[in-house]
Design a protein around this motif. Structure first.
Motif, PDB file in Angstrom:
ATOM      1  N   ASP A  46       2.999 -23.871   5.722  1.00  0.00           N
ATOM      2  CA  ASP A  46       2.141 -23.619   4.554  1.00  0.00           C
ATOM      3  C   ASP A  46       2.668 -24.363   3.333  1.00  0.00           C
ATOM      4  O   ASP A  46       3.869 -24.389   3.055  1.00  0.00           O
ATOM      5  CB  ASP A  46       2.091 -22.116   4.253  1.00  0.00           C
ATOM      6  N   GLY A  47       1.746 -24.965   2.615  1.00  0.00           N
ATOM      7  CA  GLY A  47       2.106 -25.645   1.381  1.00  0.00           C
ATOM      8  C   GLY A  47       2.476 -27.102   1.565  1.00  0.00           C
ATOM      9  O   GLY A  47       2.762 -27.795   0.586  1.00  0.00           O
TER      10      GLY A  47
ATOM     11  N   VAL B 129       2.489 -26.557  11.817  1.00  0.00           N
ATOM     12  CA  VAL B 129       2.017 -26.377  10.443  1.00  0.00           C
ATOM     13  C   VAL B 129       3.005 -25.555   9.623  1.00  0.00           C
ATOM     14  O   VAL B 129       3.547 -24.555  10.089  1.00  0.00           O
ATOM     15  CB  VAL B 129       0.631 -25.701  10.441  1.00  0.00           C
TER      16      VAL B 129
END
Length: 318
Positions: A195-196, A193
């Motif tokens: 972020d964003g 993952v």
């Protein structure tokens, strides 16, 4: 072949009778004719023998290939796993967490999540050629890449006990020259993952089915830019054996399964991971990955996940 020989003998006899009152050169011509036809027949026999030899050679090559494949498929049976099990038992005992080095400096234990502020000096104290026993979900990308690079410099053998998931699978399984995955240990991958960014399908470098990955939101999904992505490319450049190999690994079977996931539903995408069959690994990465026993079914993988109390769906790569 015997019928052909009798026909040649009759031809020679006829030629000889008709040549009794002629010049000797005619008789020699009969001999020449006989030799010519014998040569033709001999060629047919040679071709037959040659064909038999070719078929025999093909059979021998096939048997050799089958034996080679069998030896490759059973290479785990030739490995003595007892030292790796002993190291795993040591690390499962009363040692410091998350990092601990054995008194003889032959075994380094890692158990937990690797944070960005974790000191890594113990890795440099590991004996060259020692064992790195890991049980982890991963952690900070930069810290994991740094630890993996230090393991490579120490020529350590990575030993997976219990589980190695997500970032652990992405970085530690391919950290050094060899990785041993002990029996009943679960190793599973998924996109890491960022972020964003969004989770979605994008075109693959191998031009096969689309891959699941993380990237800037939009259609089509782009490859993840930025410093972390650049670091990952550099990390894998030393470890991939195939320029088209991308991390996380996704076989055709897994890609088909991932196409059927409804990514708009959080319950479908949450905690989704998958295994990677050993038959793909040798042609993809330079690390020699040896399973003491790769799972044999989806049910077995689900049982492993349940035993580990994972709130995740793990897809089995057959």
């Amino acid at each position: 072949m015997r019928k052909d020989k009798r026909a040649l003998d009759r031809m020679f006899l006829l030629c000889s009778i008709t040549s009794r009152n002629r010049l000797s050169c005619q008789l020699r011509s009969c001999w020449a004719k006989r030799m010519f036809y014998q040569t033709i027949a001999g060629r047919d026999e040679t071709a037959r023998v040659t064909a038999d030899l070719v078929r025999s050679a093909a059979k021998a090559a096939f048997l050799t290939l089958a034996l080679t494949m069998r030896m490759s498929a059973t290479r785990a049976e030739d490995v003595d796993f007892s030292p790796y099990r002993a190291a795993a038992e040591y690390c499962a005992g009363e040692v410091a967490r998350p990092l601990a080095l054995s008194p003889d400096r032959r075994t380094l234990c890692f158990d937990g999540v690797l944070y960005s502020n974790q000191g890594l000096s113990l890795v440099d104290d590991l004996q060259v050629g020692g064992l790195f026993v890991v049980r982890s979900f991963g952690g900070d990308d930069v810290a994991m890449m740094e630890l993996a690079e230090r393991l490579r410099r120490r020529n350590a053998t990575v030993v997976v006990r219990s589980y190695c998931l997500l970032g652990c699978a992405s970085y530690f399984v391919v950290a050094s020259g060899m990785t041993i995955i002990l029996k009943d240990a679960l190793v599973a991958w998924a996109p890491l993952v960022v972020d964003g960014f969004c989770l979605g399908l994008r075109n693959a470098l191998d031009e096969g089915l689309p891959r699941l990955d993380i990237g800037p939101c939009g259609k089509p999904l782009l490859r993840t830019p930025g410093p972390i992505y650049a670091l990952r490319l550099g990390f894998m450049s030393l470890r991939r054996a195939n320029d088209n190999f991308e991390e996380p690994p996704e076989s055709t079977f897994i890609r088909r399964a991932l196409r059927n996931i409804d990514w708009r539903r959080a319950t479908e995408a949450a905690g989704l991971m998958w295994t990677w069959h050993p038959r793909y690994q040798q042609s993809s990465v330079r690390t020699k990955i040896v399973y003491e026993r790769y799972p044999e079914s989806q049910e077995e993988v689900a049982a492993l996940a349940e035993r580990l109390r994972l709130r995740a769906r793990v897809i089995y790569d057959p």
